[in-house]
Design a protein around this motif. Structure first.
Motif, PDB file in Angstrom:
ATOM      1  N   CYS A   1      27.683 -39.513  16.205  1.00 29.81           N
ATOM      2  CA  CYS A   1      27.717 -38.499  16.728  1.00 29.81           C
ATOM      3  C   CYS A   1      26.722 -37.746  17.081  1.00 29.81           C
ATOM      4  O   CYS A   1      26.575 -36.831  17.848  1.00 29.81           O
ATOM      5  CB  CYS A   1      28.083 -37.849  15.134  1.00 29.81           C
ATOM      6  SG  CYS A   1      29.667 -38.051  14.407  1.00 29.81           S
TER       7      CYS A   1
ATOM      8  N   SER B   1      32.892 -30.552  14.548  1.00 28.66           N
ATOM      9  CA  SER B   1      33.074 -30.745  15.004  1.00 28.66           C
ATOM     10  C   SER B   1      33.777 -30.908  16.185  1.00 28.66           C
ATOM     11  O   SER B   1      34.551 -30.373  16.403  1.00 28.66           O
ATOM     12  CB  SER B   1      34.105 -31.873  13.526  1.00 28.66           C
ATOM     13  OG  SER B   1      35.459 -32.710  14.612  1.00 28.66           O
TER      14      SER B   1
ATOM     15  N   ALA C   1      28.842 -28.806  17.976  1.00 22.35           N
ATOM     16  CA  ALA C   1      30.233 -28.285  17.468  1.00 22.35           C
ATOM     17  C   ALA C   1      30.155 -27.165  17.805  1.00 22.35           C
ATOM     18  O   ALA C   1      31.620 -26.917  18.483  1.00 22.35           O
ATOM     19  CB  ALA C   1      30.434 -28.656  16.451  1.00 22.35           C
TER      20      ALA C   1
ATOM     21  N   HIS D   1      32.256 -35.732  18.302  1.00 25.35           N
ATOM     22  CA  HIS D   1      32.911 -36.329  16.944  1.00 25.35           C
ATOM     23  C   HIS D   1      34.011 -37.025  17.039  1.00 25.35           C
ATOM     24  O   HIS D   1      34.799 -37.770  17.450  1.00 25.35           O
ATOM     25  CB  HIS D   1      33.581 -35.275  15.752  1.00 25.35           C
ATOM     26  CG  HIS D   1      32.291 -35.029  14.971  1.00 25.35           C
ATOM     27  ND1 HIS D   1      31.041 -34.490  15.159  1.00 25.35           N
ATOM     28  CD2 HIS D   1      32.642 -35.312  13.451  1.00 25.35           C
ATOM     29  CE1 HIS D   1      30.547 -34.471  13.644  1.00 25.35           C
ATOM     30  NE2 HIS D   1      30.867 -34.574  13.325  1.00 25.35           N
TER      31      HIS D   1
ATOM     32  N   SER E   1      37.160 -28.278  10.039  1.00 22.98           N
ATOM     33  CA  SER E   1      35.752 -29.110  10.736  1.00 22.98           C
ATOM     34  C   SER E   1      35.638 -28.345  11.485  1.00 22.98           C
ATOM     35  O   SER E   1      34.527 -29.021  12.213  1.00 22.98           O
ATOM     36  CB  SER E   1      36.564 -30.748  10.702  1.00 22.98           C
ATOM     37  OG  SER E   1      37.307 -30.703  11.967  1.00 22.98           O
TER      38      SER E   1
ATOM     39  N   ASP F   1      24.542 -36.052  11.945  1.00 23.56           N
ATOM     40  CA  ASP F   1      25.768 -35.360  11.747  1.00 23.56           C
ATOM     41  C   ASP F   1      24.956 -34.094  11.765  1.00 23.56           C
ATOM     42  O   ASP F   1      25.741 -33.205  12.437  1.00 23.56           O
ATOM     43  CB  ASP F   1      26.511 -36.041  10.577  1.00 23.56           C
ATOM     44  CG  ASP F   1      27.996 -35.601   9.880  1.00 23.56           C
ATOM     45  OD1 ASP F   1      28.037 -35.397  11.152  1.00 23.56           O
ATOM     46  OD2 ASP F   1      28.125 -35.938   9.843  1.00 23.56           O
TER      47      ASP F   1
ATOM     48  N   ARG G   1      41.611 -36.369  19.308  1.00 21.30           N
ATOM     49  CA  ARG G   1      41.805 -34.965  18.268  1.00 21.30           C
ATOM     50  C   ARG G   1      42.504 -34.166  19.036  1.00 21.30           C
ATOM     51  O   ARG G   1      42.134 -32.871  19.907  1.00 21.30           O
ATOM     52  CB  ARG G   1      40.520 -34.506  17.652  1.00 21.30           C
ATOM     53  CG  ARG G   1      39.923 -35.095  16.824  1.00 21.30           C
ATOM     54  CD  ARG G   1      40.237 -35.147  15.632  1.00 21.30           C
ATOM     55  NE  ARG G   1      40.394 -33.716  15.195  1.00 21.30           N
ATOM     56  CZ  ARG G   1      39.869 -33.725  14.156  1.00 21.30           C
ATOM     57  NH1 ARG G   1      38.383 -33.516  13.745  1.00 21.30           N
ATOM     58  NH2 ARG G   1      40.228 -31.633  13.875  1.00 21.30           N
TER      59      ARG G   1
END
Length: 353
Positions: A269, A244, A177, A248, A240, A170, A323
């Motif tokens: 992830c 993210s 990200a 993600h 986020s 993560d 998303r």
């Protein structure tokens, strides 16, 4: 000329060290979070119950609440129970589900939250979000940042090693990200919060570049600090975005398409980040990320977590739908099934089996 500054929403206390749990009551009293010792402590029936036996003598004014799971109903029930008492703060002592329930309950009753995680599985331990299962699946609920984060590295070492490995995946995924955020800025004009981006990127780089492994206290310290910094970065940006991206989205796709077979959040992830970095043409960075993930015992290929190549391709193709409105390398390239397969073949050849 006026001096312009901003207040950063962050914990009043961050205490990360071996033996920190034994000093919890003293730390909260010294920082005037709970001078009276009247605390509502949420624990699980497993590791939380064992830790209760260990620290309850030093917290005679605490009331203990056993939380059954990580659902919205559990959190609402906890809030109702806490509301009947008179407390200075809520303490979430346990894994991510317990802390998220405690976050939501504390926000609902208007009390500060003290996060005391028993593992380092993900960056939610200090984030302004509570992730809870509900009737529609899983929801994210905005909550205030914890007022304090206390992480006992001795307790972390006692947790199953897979939880530490998940946290590594993560944290490292932050790097991808931020690359996605910068892409959205260049192509879509999306504004970047430079401070949040810097904190999240450096948190990921610190874990990626650290030479030690999961059995080393120095490495665990860096990982814990990285997860806390990532949570603060999300609070600064107000979403986020710092942690993210496409990585993600791929993780969420696994969860939605294969809910009974999905691996841990951090494992998915990390794998997603290594592949997404390859997609964006950062081949050296992708290969190095895969090498580090492998060194820590994390998957870099889907078959290492029980998925076929076709299932992985399906997850990558579906990922942007998880998303809506978020722009990452997946939305930018808009690859079809065959293109994803071809790129994945090149990725596998480069990083090896």
């Amino acid at each position: 000329m006026p001096v312009l500054t901003r207040l950063i929403p962050s914990p009043l206390v961050v205490d990360i060290r071996p033996g920190a749990l034994d000093d919890l009551a003293c730390v909260l009293a010294d920082e005037r979070i709970s001078h009276s010792g009247r605390l509502a402590v949420a624990v699980s029936g497993g590791s939380g119950a064992r830790l209760r036996e260990r620290i309850s003598p030093s917290m005679p004014g605490a009331t203990w609440y056993e939380v059954g799971g990580g659902t919205l109903d559990d959190a609402v029930r906890l809030a109702g129970d806490i509301k009947a008492g008179h407390f200075d703060a809520v303490v979430g002592l346990g894994g991510g589900k317990i802390i998220d329930c405690a976050k939501f309950a504390a926000a609902r009753v208007g009390l500060p939250l003290v996060a005391v995680p028993t593992n380092l599985a993900h960056d939610g331990l200090c984030s302004p979000v509570a992730t809870l299962d509900n009737d529609a699946g899983r929801g994210s609920y905005g909550v205030p940042n914890p007022i304090a984060v206390v992480i006992d590295l001795d307790v972390i070492r006692e947790a199953p090693v897979r939880f530490v490995r998940a946290g590594i995946g993560d944290a490292i995924s932050n790097i991808n990200a931020i690359a996605d955020w910068e892409l959205a800025n260049r192509v879509k004009g999306e504004k970047i919060d430079g401070l949040a981006a810097a904190m999240a990127r450096q948190a990921g780089e610190a874990v990626l570049r650290h030479p030690a492994g999961v059995g080393d206290n120095g490495f665990l310290q860096v990982l814990a600090e990285a997860l806390v910094l990532t949570g603060v970065a999300m609070s600064i940006s107000g979403d986020s975005r710092p942690a993210s991206g496409s990585c993600h989205e791929i993780n969420h796709a696994f969860d939605l398409l294969f809910p009974k077979r999905a691996a841990s959040h951090g494992e998915q992830c990390g794998l997603g980040a290594a592949f997404a970095m390859w997609l964006r043409g950062a081949h050296d960075e992708s290969a190095y990320m895969a090498e580090v993930l492998r060194r820590h015992g994390l998957p870099v290929l889907p078959d290492e977590i029980g998925f076929t190549t076709d299932e992985f391709v399906k997850a990558v193709e579906f990922a942007p739908e998880t998303r809506p409105g978020r722009y990452t390398i997946l939305e930018h390239l808009d690859l079809n099934t065959e293109q994803i397969k071809d790129t994945y073949t090149d990725y596998v050849k480069a990083i090896g089996s």
